[in-house]
Design an enzyme around this catalytic site. Sequence first.
Site, PDB file in Angstrom:
ATOM      1  N   GLU A  55       5.675   8.696  -3.769  1.00  0.00           N
ATOM      2  CA  GLU A  55       4.374   8.016  -3.893  1.00  0.00           C
ATOM      3  C   GLU A  55       3.489   8.366  -2.699  1.00  0.00           C
ATOM      4  O   GLU A  55       3.937   8.331  -1.553  1.00  0.00           O
ATOM      5  CB  GLU A  55       4.592   6.496  -3.940  1.00  0.00           C
ATOM      6  N   PRO A  92      -4.386   7.917  -1.590  1.00  0.00           N
ATOM      7  CA  PRO A  92      -5.497   8.820  -1.266  1.00  0.00           C
ATOM      8  C   PRO A  92      -6.033   8.555   0.141  1.00  0.00           C
ATOM      9  O   PRO A  92      -6.351   7.406   0.466  1.00  0.00           O
ATOM     10  CB  PRO A  92      -6.549   8.470  -2.329  1.00  0.00           C
ATOM     11  N   PRO A  93      -6.103   9.588   0.992  1.00  0.00           N
ATOM     12  CA  PRO A  93      -6.639   9.401   2.345  1.00  0.00           C
ATOM     13  C   PRO A  93      -8.137   9.079   2.302  1.00  0.00           C
ATOM     14  O   PRO A  93      -8.796   9.327   1.291  1.00  0.00           O
ATOM     15  CB  PRO A  93      -6.410  10.758   3.007  1.00  0.00           C
ATOM     16  N   LYS A  94      -8.650   8.549   3.419  1.00  0.00           N
ATOM     17  CA  LYS A  94     -10.054   8.106   3.443  1.00  0.00           C
ATOM     18  C   LYS A  94     -11.044   9.265   3.591  1.00  0.00           C
ATOM     19  O   LYS A  94     -12.183   9.170   3.172  1.00  0.00           O
ATOM     20  CB  LYS A  94     -10.254   7.136   4.625  1.00  0.00           C
ATOM     21  N   HIS A 123      -1.756   5.440 -10.604  1.00  0.00           N
ATOM     22  CA  HIS A 123      -1.773   3.972 -10.666  1.00  0.00           C
ATOM     23  C   HIS A 123      -3.169   3.526 -11.098  1.00  0.00           C
ATOM     24  O   HIS A 123      -4.160   4.164 -10.757  1.00  0.00           O
ATOM     25  CB  HIS A 123      -1.459   3.367  -9.293  1.00  0.00           C
ATOM     26  N   GLY A 134      -3.379  -5.779 -10.220  1.00  0.00           N
ATOM     27  CA  GLY A 134      -4.188  -5.687  -9.000  1.00  0.00           C
ATOM     28  C   GLY A 134      -4.062  -6.962  -8.191  1.00  0.00           C
ATOM     29  O   GLY A 134      -3.617  -7.992  -8.696  1.00  0.00           O
ATOM     30  N   TYR A 162       9.543  -6.922 -10.023  1.00  0.00           N
ATOM     31  CA  TYR A 162       9.685  -7.597  -8.723  1.00  0.00           C
ATOM     32  C   TYR A 162      11.087  -8.189  -8.563  1.00  0.00           C
ATOM     33  O   TYR A 162      11.343  -9.318  -9.009  1.00  0.00           O
ATOM     34  CB  TYR A 162       8.613  -8.698  -8.596  1.00  0.00           C
ATOM     35  N   ASP A 217       9.211 -14.530 -14.686  1.00  0.00           N
ATOM     36  CA  ASP A 217       8.806 -13.192 -14.237  1.00  0.00           C
ATOM     37  C   ASP A 217       9.511 -12.103 -15.052  1.00  0.00           C
ATOM     38  O   ASP A 217       8.886 -11.126 -15.456  1.00  0.00           O
ATOM     39  CB  ASP A 217       9.259 -13.063 -12.770  1.00  0.00           C
ATOM     40  N   GLN A 269       8.899  -3.272  -6.822  1.00  0.00           N
ATOM     41  CA  GLN A 269       8.424  -3.586  -5.482  1.00  0.00           C
ATOM     42  C   GLN A 269       9.525  -3.219  -4.484  1.00  0.00           C
ATOM     43  O   GLN A 269      10.712  -3.175  -4.844  1.00  0.00           O
ATOM     44  CB  GLN A 269       8.117  -5.106  -5.426  1.00  0.00           C
TER      45      GLN A 269
END
Length: 310
Positions: A18, A21-23, A77, A108, A149, A162, A180
């Site tokens: 995984e 994305p960098p800034k 994602h 989200g 989870y 859940d 997770q």
Amino acid sequence: VTDKIAALPDDRPYYTFECFPPKTESGLVNLIDRIDRMSALNPLWMHVTWGAGGSTQERSLELAGASQGMGLETCLHLTCTNLEQGVLEKTLDRAKKAGILNLLALRGDPPRGEEYWTASSDDFQHATDLVRFVREKYGDAFCIGVAGYPEGHADSPDKQADVDYLFEKQEAGADFVITQLFYDVDVFMQWYRRCRERGITIPIIPGIMPIQNYLSFRRMTNLCGTQIPPEILADLERIQHDDAAVKTYGVELAVKMMRQLYENGIRGFHLCTLNLEKSVTRVLEALEWVEPAEARTRTSRQRTLPTNGG
Ligand code: FAD
């Protein structure tokens, strides 16, 4: 990606990576180079995360497109809340056009600064709504993953509920589960068995993050509400100011967890790289799931050498 799993022999371990994305543009260029190097480790596929509320939509799509373009099957994602009208359809259409045919469908988190989550649209209250939406609008065009989870989701008062909701995601059309992060293998295995007993039959792939740095590890596990076994916390506190020792500890812990999980019949592993290649490489080398570095370099050199037509 589930076709790729099905094509593997039963006992063959597999792993996915995984990245986020960098800034900056230069960060993106560097990461694309790194993903190219990581591809020599043969991940079964690659994940690219999505900023809450669609905040990274352009860079996520760009990165996922670049990864898919390098011949790595890629999973994008996608969250379904706090998005402007039309973003979902636009993103799904663009992903499909770029050949990105795997999604991780998520609800989200709350927007920055807000503690609790509230639905911003009646249409999308839970990840299941996104799974249904994609299946209704796009049929089987996408392979769809969802989140699970092992320690229960932070908003959920009832761990069995859940698991029931996870079953509902499968019934809505989900094809696989990524979990997770967790650091207690027994907790994962108990939850995994509960999922199987509940009738969840799709692949369940545990999320593993080799610890890279003490402070960021504490921040991340606090944010996700992950329990850290006391002996691991005590070990880490002793070496917290020695970054190299923390990284080595993180690699050894991930190796130990993955061996234990493999012995319990788990074949797939989702590795959170934090956009770094060294720790995941060390983990896979220690497990002997990849060739030694020298052999890999030779293979990748052979792969990239131009043919002379002779
Ligand atoms: P849901 O499945 O909707 O669950 C949220 C809560 O609602 C849970 O408490 C659940 O029990 C409950 N629930 C579910 N269905 C129902 C129902 N039908 N009725 C009533 N209650 C229900 N976030 C990002 O912004 N970007 C990412 O790239 C990203 N990647 C992630 C990758 C993984 C592997 C994981 C585990 C999480 C990721 N997240 C990401 C975080 C995720 O968005 C949050 O954990 C979020 O709080 C829940 O998302 P979900 O898809 O699990 O939600």
